[in-house]
Design a protein around this motif. Sequence first.
Motif, PDB file in Angstrom:
ATOM      1  N   THR A 129     -33.942 -28.743  22.533  1.00 23.48           N
ATOM      2  CA  THR A 129     -34.555 -28.316  21.289  1.00 23.48           C
ATOM      3  C   THR A 129     -33.735 -27.220  20.628  1.00 23.48           C
ATOM      4  N   ILE A 130     -33.245 -26.276  21.426  1.00 25.89           N
ATOM      5  CA  ILE A 130     -32.465 -25.165  20.877  1.00 25.89           C
ATOM      6  C   ILE A 130     -31.164 -25.674  20.276  1.00 25.89           C
ATOM      7  N   PHE A 131     -30.452 -26.532  21.005  1.00 26.84           N
ATOM      8  CA  PHE A 131     -29.181 -27.055  20.507  1.00 26.84           C
ATOM      9  C   PHE A 131     -29.388 -27.843  19.211  1.00 26.84           C
ATOM     10  N   ALA A 132     -30.413 -28.691  19.186  1.00 28.46           N
ATOM     11  CA  ALA A 132     -30.671 -29.494  17.997  1.00 28.46           C
ATOM     12  C   ALA A 132     -31.054 -28.618  16.812  1.00 28.46           C
ATOM     13  N   SER A 133     -31.821 -27.577  17.062  1.00 29.74           N
ATOM     14  CA  SER A 133     -32.217 -26.675  15.975  1.00 29.74           C
ATOM     15  C   SER A 133     -31.009 -25.926  15.421  1.00 29.74           C
ATOM     16  N   ILE A 134     -30.123 -25.473  16.321  1.00 36.13           N
ATOM     17  CA  ILE A 134     -28.911 -24.787  15.864  1.00 36.13           C
ATOM     18  C   ILE A 134     -28.053 -25.723  15.017  1.00 36.13           C
ATOM     19  N   ALA A 135     -27.934 -26.979  15.453  1.00 43.20           N
ATOM     20  CA  ALA A 135     -27.135 -27.948  14.699  1.00 43.20           C
ATOM     21  C   ALA A 135     -27.722 -28.182  13.315  1.00 43.20           C
ATOM     22  N   TRP A 136     -29.033 -28.301  13.230  1.00 43.66           N
ATOM     23  CA  TRP A 136     -29.672 -28.545  11.937  1.00 43.66           C
ATOM     24  C   TRP A 136     -29.490 -27.348  11.004  1.00 43.66           C
ATOM     25  N   VAL A 137     -29.666 -26.138  11.542  1.00 40.25           N
ATOM     26  CA  VAL A 137     -29.476 -24.940  10.723  1.00 40.25           C
ATOM     27  C   VAL A 137     -28.028 -24.843  10.245  1.00 40.25           C
ATOM     28  N   ALA A 138     -27.080 -25.164  11.126  1.00 39.89           N
ATOM     29  CA  ALA A 138     -25.664 -25.104  10.747  1.00 39.89           C
ATOM     30  C   ALA A 138     -25.342 -26.085   9.627  1.00 39.89           C
ATOM     31  N   SER A 139     -25.946 -27.263   9.672  1.00 39.97           N
ATOM     32  CA  SER A 139     -25.678 -28.247   8.624  1.00 39.97           C
ATOM     33  C   SER A 139     -26.325 -27.861   7.299  1.00 39.97           C
ATOM     34  N   LEU A 140     -27.371 -27.036   7.346  1.00 40.99           N
ATOM     35  CA  LEU A 140     -28.061 -26.607   6.129  1.00 40.99           C
ATOM     36  C   LEU A 140     -27.536 -25.278   5.593  1.00 40.99           C
ATOM     37  N   ALA A 141     -26.648 -24.626   6.335  1.00 43.34           N
ATOM     38  CA  ALA A 141     -26.212 -23.282   5.972  1.00 43.34           C
ATOM     39  C   ALA A 141     -25.265 -23.255   4.780  1.00 43.34           C
ATOM     40  N   GLN A 142     -24.708 -24.389   4.396  1.00 52.17           N
ATOM     41  CA  GLN A 142     -23.757 -24.427   3.283  1.00 52.17           C
ATOM     42  C   GLN A 142     -24.486 -24.319   1.945  1.00 52.17           C
ATOM     43  N   ASP A 143     -23.781 -23.797   0.948  1.00 49.79           N
ATOM     44  CA  ASP A 143     -24.384 -23.679  -0.376  1.00 49.79           C
ATOM     45  C   ASP A 143     -23.821 -24.681  -1.372  1.00 49.79           C
ATOM     46  N   GLY A 144     -22.995 -25.632  -0.898  1.00 47.74           N
ATOM     47  CA  GLY A 144     -22.501 -26.686  -1.771  1.00 47.74           C
ATOM     48  C   GLY A 144     -21.128 -26.461  -2.358  1.00 47.74           C
ATOM     49  N   CYS A 145     -20.596 -25.254  -2.247  1.00 47.72           N
ATOM     50  CA  CYS A 145     -19.265 -24.996  -2.798  1.00 47.72           C
ATOM     51  C   CYS A 145     -18.444 -24.112  -1.869  1.00 47.72           C
ATOM     52  N   ASP A 146     -18.638 -24.287  -0.572  1.00 48.97           N
ATOM     53  CA  ASP A 146     -17.889 -23.490   0.409  1.00 48.97           C
ATOM     54  C   ASP A 146     -17.400 -24.350   1.576  1.00 48.97           C
ATOM     55  N   TYR A 147     -17.144 -25.635   1.286  1.00 46.49           N
ATOM     56  CA  TYR A 147     -16.749 -26.553   2.348  1.00 46.49           C
ATOM     57  C   TYR A 147     -15.286 -26.372   2.748  1.00 46.49           C
ATOM     58  N   ALA A 148     -14.429 -26.077   1.780  1.00 46.62           N
ATOM     59  CA  ALA A 148     -12.998 -25.927   2.054  1.00 46.62           C
ATOM     60  C   ALA A 148     -12.391 -24.952   1.047  1.00 46.62           C
ATOM     61  N   ARG A 149     -11.186 -24.491   1.356  1.00 44.91           N
ATOM     62  CA  ARG A 149     -10.424 -23.651   0.426  1.00 44.91           C
ATOM     63  C   ARG A 149      -9.273 -24.475  -0.133  1.00 44.91           C
ATOM     64  N   LEU A 150      -9.212 -24.559  -1.449  1.00 47.69           N
ATOM     65  CA  LEU A 150      -8.272 -25.433  -2.140  1.00 47.69           C
ATOM     66  C   LEU A 150      -7.136 -24.621  -2.763  1.00 47.69           C
ATOM     67  N   THR A 151      -5.916 -25.073  -2.536  1.00 42.74           N
ATOM     68  CA  THR A 151      -4.736 -24.492  -3.175  1.00 42.74           C
ATOM     69  C   THR A 151      -3.866 -25.623  -3.713  1.00 42.74           C
ATOM     70  N   GLY A 152      -3.087 -25.323  -4.735  1.00 40.79           N
ATOM     71  CA  GLY A 152      -2.199 -26.322  -5.314  1.00 40.79           C
ATOM     72  C   GLY A 152      -2.333 -26.405  -6.819  1.00 40.79           C
ATOM     73  N   PRO A 153      -1.620 -27.306  -7.435  1.00 43.54           N
ATOM     74  CA  PRO A 153      -1.638 -27.431  -8.903  1.00 43.54           C
ATOM     75  C   PRO A 153      -3.003 -27.750  -9.486  1.00 43.54           C
ATOM     76  N   ILE A 154      -3.876 -28.393  -8.707  1.00 39.50           N
ATOM     77  CA  ILE A 154      -5.179 -28.771  -9.245  1.00 39.50           C
ATOM     78  C   ILE A 154      -6.059 -27.563  -9.527  1.00 39.50           C
ATOM     79  N   VAL A 155      -5.739 -26.426  -8.905  1.00 36.31           N
ATOM     80  CA  VAL A 155      -6.505 -25.207  -9.179  1.00 36.31           C
ATOM     81  C   VAL A 155      -6.377 -24.838 -10.655  1.00 36.31           C
ATOM     82  N   THR A 156      -5.152 -24.913 -11.184  1.00 40.23           N
ATOM     83  CA  THR A 156      -4.939 -24.624 -12.600  1.00 40.23           C
ATOM     84  C   THR A 156      -5.616 -25.662 -13.485  1.00 40.23           C
TER      85      THR A 156
END
Length: 240
Positions: free
Chosen positions: A1-28
Motif C-alpha cells: 500500500t505504501i509503495f503504491a501510494s508513493i507511486a501515485w503521488v509521484a505521478s501526480l506531483a507534476q504541474d504539466g510544464c516541468d517534464y524536461a528541460r529544453l535547449t536548442g534553436p526551438i527555444v527561440t
Amino acid sequence: TIFASIAWVASLAQDGCDYARLTGPIVTDLTNDPTIPYLEVGFNAYRQPIYIGESNEWEVQYTSKCRAYPDQDGFPDNIWNVSKFFAFFALVFGGGGALFLWFSTCFVFSPATWRWVGYEFFVASILQGLTFIWFRTSMCTQGNTCSLFFGSKSDIMAASFWFVSALAILCKYPVPAPKPGDTRNGMPSRDIESAQQQQLQDEGGLELPLEGDATQTIASPDDDKALADTGVKVPDAEIS
C-alpha cells in the motif's frame, strides 16, 4: 500500500510544464527571444525563465503560470500524442490499484482478485515507462535537446514503485487476520458445523441436564438398546 501510494503521488506531483528541460534553436522559435537559454517543458505547456540581474543568472519562477504551446502544424506530433496516451492510462491503472489497496484495509478480497491488482500495477509500470518515448518527439530532436527534469524523474520513481508493488502482490497473498474472540483459527464456518455434527454422531448422543435435576442426563440410543437386551424396563418417568 505504501509503495503504491508513493507511486501515485509521484505521478501526480507534476504541474504539466516541468517534464524536461529544453535547449536548442526551438527555444527561440517558441519565445521569439534569442537570449533565453532554455525552457522547462511538459506535455501540455512550458515555462520560461527570467533573467535575474543581481545574480546574473536565468531562473524559473514556479509561481508563474505555464504557457500553452503555439497552435501550428506538426506540433504536437504523433509520438507526443501516443506518449500522452501512455501517461494517462498509467495514471488510471496505478491509481485504481492504489485505491483497491486502501480498501483492502477494511475488506477481504479473494486471492484471484488480489492477483489481478498485481497485474494492474505491472501494466501501470510498463505504461509509465513507455511515456519516455516523448523524448523522441520533434521538439526534442532536430538539433534540440531535452534532459530529464522534475516531472520525468517523478515518473521514473512512479514506474519503479509500481513495479515493486506488483512483485509484492504477486508473490504473497496476505492471509486475513481473525477477529478478536474468533476461535475458528481460520476454518470456514461450514467446515466447523460439519465437524461439530460429526463429533455429535461419534459421541452417540448429548449429555444435557434436564429441568429440575442438573445431574440427570439423556440416555443415548446405544444405552436404550443395551437395557432392552438385558430385559430391564426403563420407567417412562426417567426418559420423559
